[in-house]
Write a protein that holds these residues in place. Structure first.
Motif, PDB file in Angstrom:
ATOM      1  N   SER A  35       0.942  -1.268   0.115  1.00  0.00           N
ATOM      2  CA  SER A  35      -0.350  -0.039   0.201  1.00  0.00           C
ATOM      3  C   SER A  35       1.167   1.073  -0.121  1.00  0.00           C
ATOM      4  CB  SER A  35      -1.429   0.098   1.362  1.00  0.00           C
ATOM      5  OG  SER A  35      -1.874  -0.607   1.168  1.00  0.00           O
ATOM      6  N   ALA A  36       1.805   1.882   0.874  1.00  0.00           N
ATOM      7  CA  ALA A  36       2.853   2.321   0.882  1.00  0.00           C
ATOM      8  C   ALA A  36       3.116   2.426  -0.701  1.00  0.00           C
ATOM      9  CB  ALA A  36       3.814   2.258   2.505  1.00  0.00           C
ATOM     10  N   GLN A  37       3.714   1.120  -1.019  1.00  0.00           N
ATOM     11  CA  GLN A  37       4.764   1.300  -2.058  1.00  0.00           C
ATOM     12  C   GLN A  37       3.684   1.901  -3.232  1.00  0.00           C
ATOM     13  OE1 GLN A  37       7.617   1.471  -1.458  1.00  0.00           O
ATOM     14  NE2 GLN A  37       8.641   1.249  -3.122  1.00  0.00           N
ATOM     15  N   VAL A  38       2.521   1.899  -3.547  1.00  0.00           N
ATOM     16  CA  VAL A  38       1.121   2.449  -4.172  1.00  0.00           C
ATOM     17  C   VAL A  38       1.175   4.024  -4.358  1.00  0.00           C
ATOM     18  CG1 VAL A  38      -1.215   2.485  -4.828  1.00  0.00           C
ATOM     19  CG2 VAL A  38       0.127   0.316  -5.178  1.00  0.00           C
ATOM     20  N   LEU A  39       1.212   4.088  -2.976  1.00  0.00           N
ATOM     21  CA  LEU A  39       0.847   5.746  -2.671  1.00  0.00           C
ATOM     22  C   LEU A  39       1.851   6.569  -2.306  1.00  0.00           C
ATOM     23  CD1 LEU A  39      -1.117   5.717   0.556  1.00  0.00           C
ATOM     24  CD2 LEU A  39      -2.565   6.154  -1.824  1.00  0.00           C
ATOM     25  N   ILE A  40       3.574   6.284  -2.855  1.00  0.00           N
ATOM     26  CA  ILE A  40       4.480   6.711  -3.119  1.00  0.00           C
ATOM     27  C   ILE A  40       5.296   6.427  -4.550  1.00  0.00           C
ATOM     28  CG2 ILE A  40       7.158   6.812  -2.607  1.00  0.00           C
ATOM     29  CD1 ILE A  40       6.813   5.295  -0.148  1.00  0.00           C
ATOM     30  N   ARG A  41       4.378   5.567  -5.065  1.00  0.00           N
ATOM     31  CA  ARG A  41       5.155   5.879  -6.931  1.00  0.00           C
ATOM     32  C   ARG A  41       4.073   6.152  -7.704  1.00  0.00           C
ATOM     33  NH1 ARG A  41       8.710   0.107  -6.104  1.00  0.00           N
ATOM     34  NH2 ARG A  41      10.857   1.233  -5.278  1.00  0.00           N
ATOM     35  N   HIS A  42       2.538   6.525  -7.425  1.00  0.00           N
ATOM     36  CA  HIS A  42       1.967   6.190  -8.215  1.00  0.00           C
ATOM     37  C   HIS A  42       0.527   7.495  -8.003  1.00  0.00           C
ATOM     38  CE1 HIS A  42       2.920   2.498 -10.375  1.00  0.00           C
ATOM     39  NE2 HIS A  42       2.875   2.318  -9.135  1.00  0.00           N
ATOM     40  N   ARG A  43       0.781   8.440  -8.959  1.00  0.00           N
ATOM     41  CA  ARG A  43      -0.295   9.669  -8.541  1.00  0.00           C
ATOM     42  C   ARG A  43      -2.002   9.635  -8.818  1.00  0.00           C
ATOM     43  NH1 ARG A  43       1.790  13.712  -6.633  1.00  0.00           N
ATOM     44  NH2 ARG A  43      -0.133  15.486  -7.939  1.00  0.00           N
ATOM     45  N   ARG A  44      -2.561   9.466  -8.003  1.00  0.00           N
ATOM     46  CA  ARG A  44      -4.171   8.821  -8.398  1.00  0.00           C
ATOM     47  C   ARG A  44      -4.241   9.224  -9.636  1.00  0.00           C
ATOM     48  NH1 ARG A  44      -8.593  10.692  -4.225  1.00  0.00           N
ATOM     49  NH2 ARG A  44      -9.820  11.906  -6.033  1.00  0.00           N
ATOM     50  N   GLU A  45      -4.071  10.452  -9.814  1.00  0.00           N
ATOM     51  CA  GLU A  45      -4.796  11.006 -11.508  1.00  0.00           C
ATOM     52  C   GLU A  45      -4.348  10.767 -11.897  1.00  0.00           C
ATOM     53  OE1 GLU A  45      -1.530  14.405  -9.837  1.00  0.00           O
ATOM     54  OE2 GLU A  45      -3.370  12.674  -8.962  1.00  0.00           O
ATOM     55  N   GLN A  46      -3.154  10.077 -12.415  1.00  0.00           N
ATOM     56  CA  GLN A  46      -2.558   9.376 -13.236  1.00  0.00           C
ATOM     57  C   GLN A  46      -2.969   7.971 -13.710  1.00  0.00           C
ATOM     58  OE1 GLN A  46       1.850  10.173 -12.891  1.00  0.00           O
ATOM     59  NE2 GLN A  46       1.612  12.432 -13.704  1.00  0.00           N
ATOM     60  N   LEU A  47      -3.000   7.823 -12.860  1.00  0.00           N
ATOM     61  CA  LEU A  47      -3.391   5.466 -12.505  1.00  0.00           C
ATOM     62  C   LEU A  47      -4.261   6.032 -13.224  1.00  0.00           C
ATOM     63  CD1 LEU A  47      -2.116   3.487 -11.373  1.00  0.00           C
ATOM     64  CD2 LEU A  47      -3.409   3.290  -9.553  1.00  0.00           C
ATOM     65  N   LEU A  48      -6.124   6.555 -12.198  1.00  0.00           N
ATOM     66  CA  LEU A  48      -7.046   6.322 -12.859  1.00  0.00           C
ATOM     67  C   LEU A  48      -7.639   7.539 -13.404  1.00  0.00           C
ATOM     68  CD1 LEU A  48      -9.123   6.513  -9.108  1.00  0.00           C
ATOM     69  CD2 LEU A  48      -7.737   4.659 -10.329  1.00  0.00           C
ATOM     70  N   GLU A  49      -8.786   6.168 -14.590  1.00  0.00           N
ATOM     71  CA  GLU A  49      -8.623   7.066 -15.632  1.00  0.00           C
ATOM     72  C   GLU A  49     -10.188   7.588 -15.134  1.00  0.00           C
ATOM     73  OE1 GLU A  49      -9.552   4.210 -18.733  1.00  0.00           O
ATOM     74  OE2 GLU A  49      -7.596   3.414 -18.881  1.00  0.00           O
ATOM     75  N   ASP A  50     -11.173   8.194 -15.869  1.00  0.00           N
ATOM     76  CA  ASP A  50     -11.848   9.157 -16.056  1.00  0.00           C
ATOM     77  C   ASP A  50     -12.816   8.005 -16.186  1.00  0.00           C
ATOM     78  OD1 ASP A  50     -10.921  11.415 -16.163  1.00  0.00           O
ATOM     79  OD2 ASP A  50     -11.371  12.841 -17.681  1.00  0.00           O
ATOM     80  N   GLY A  51     -15.042   8.120 -15.458  1.00  0.00           N
ATOM     81  CA  GLY A  51     -15.936   7.022 -15.731  1.00  0.00           C
ATOM     82  C   GLY A  51     -15.451   5.762 -14.533  1.00  0.00           C
ATOM     83  N   LEU A  52     -15.446   6.558 -13.203  1.00  0.00           N
ATOM     84  CA  LEU A  52     -15.072   5.414 -12.153  1.00  0.00           C
ATOM     85  C   LEU A  52     -17.022   5.842 -11.565  1.00  0.00           C
ATOM     86  CD1 LEU A  52     -12.670   6.787  -9.715  1.00  0.00           C
ATOM     87  CD2 LEU A  52     -12.591   4.526 -11.394  1.00  0.00           C
ATOM     88  N   PRO A  53     -17.188   4.684 -10.921  1.00  0.00           N
ATOM     89  CA  PRO A  53     -19.120   4.994 -10.476  1.00  0.00           C
ATOM     90  C   PRO A  53     -19.185   5.802  -9.923  1.00  0.00           C
ATOM     91  CG  PRO A  53     -18.040   2.494 -10.365  1.00  0.00           C
ATOM     92  CD  PRO A  53     -16.931   3.385 -11.357  1.00  0.00           C
ATOM     93  N   ASP A  54     -20.552   5.983  -8.965  1.00  0.00           N
ATOM     94  CA  ASP A  54     -20.482   7.517  -9.188  1.00  0.00           C
ATOM     95  C   ASP A  54     -20.126   7.555  -7.188  1.00  0.00           C
ATOM     96  OD1 ASP A  54     -20.947   8.797 -10.758  1.00  0.00           O
ATOM     97  OD2 ASP A  54     -23.658   8.649 -10.990  1.00  0.00           O
TER      98      ASP A  54
END
Length: 207
Positions: A108-127
């Motif tokens: 979990s720590a590595q995910v938060l350190i190395r990946h920015r959410r806005e770069q990882l996720l695409e638009d169109g997530l469920p509401d």
């Protein structure tokens, strides 16, 4: 009636998180996660609907783990008193939360350190998921405002931004762990946070 879940959601998220922590977002495919978890691709689509939703749920879980540790550390320091030193210690503790998460949930720590959410996720997530992520952003902002008010007596844009530099911007590059260092990254981070805060601290009245 909802269909029964064929696989534990946390086990599926664990598999995806391990792939993401070890590589980039392209490594997290439905097929790769299914193989790592010993599940079928169909079970992942059944559980999450899409790869993007899987990544969103993965991010949300990691961020919730982080925020729980951060709140606990901040409140423990602030409970010691309302002096500047306690607020400064609380901000250092908030900045070091990623180090604490590395000990309890390294992937979990590595995910938060190395990946920015806005770069990882695409638009169109469920509401519903989008609402949960926005609510989490609001909770993190609440921690920043609490620290700013404790340090500076106000939580305006300038003071919150000062705290955000300490708590959001500084920790990832120092705690990444991919570069060998001769100095202790946690000590360097703590010193950097104290330096930023003291540079921003208003001079005493009459000074």
């Amino acid at each position: 009636m909802a269909r029964p879940r064929l696989h534990d959601l946390d086990a599926l998220l664990d598999a995806a998180e391990e792939l993401l922590a070890a590589g980039d977002g392209r490594a997290v495919t439905i097929r790769a996660v299914a193989e790592r978890a010993g599940a079928s691709s169909g079970s992942l689509y059944h559980a999450f609907g899409s790869r993007n939703e899987l990544l969103g749920r993965l991010w949300l879980r990691a961020a919730r783990r982080f925020l729980a540790l951060q709140r606990e550390a901040v409140e423990r320091c602030l409970a010691a008193g309302d002096a500047w030193e306690h607020a400064e210690d609380a901000t250092v503790a908030a900045a070091l939360t990623l180090r604490d998460l590395q000990a309890s949930a390294p992937a979990s720590a590595q995910v938060l350190i190395r990946h920015r959410r806005e770069q990882l996720l695409e638009d169109g997530l469920p509401d519903a998921l989008d609402d949960e992520l926005r609510a989490l952003d609001g909770e993190l902002l609440g921690v920043l405002r609490r620290l700013a008010a404790s340090l500076f007596g106000t939580a305006d844009r300038r003071t919150v931004e000062t705290v955000a530099v300490c708590v959001v911007d500084l920790p990832p590059p120092l705690l990444d762990g991919r570069r060998p260092r001769l100095i202790d990254p946690a000590d360097a981070l703590a010193a950097a946070v104290r330096g930023v805060l003291r540079a921003a601290r208003p001079a005493p009245s009459g000074a």
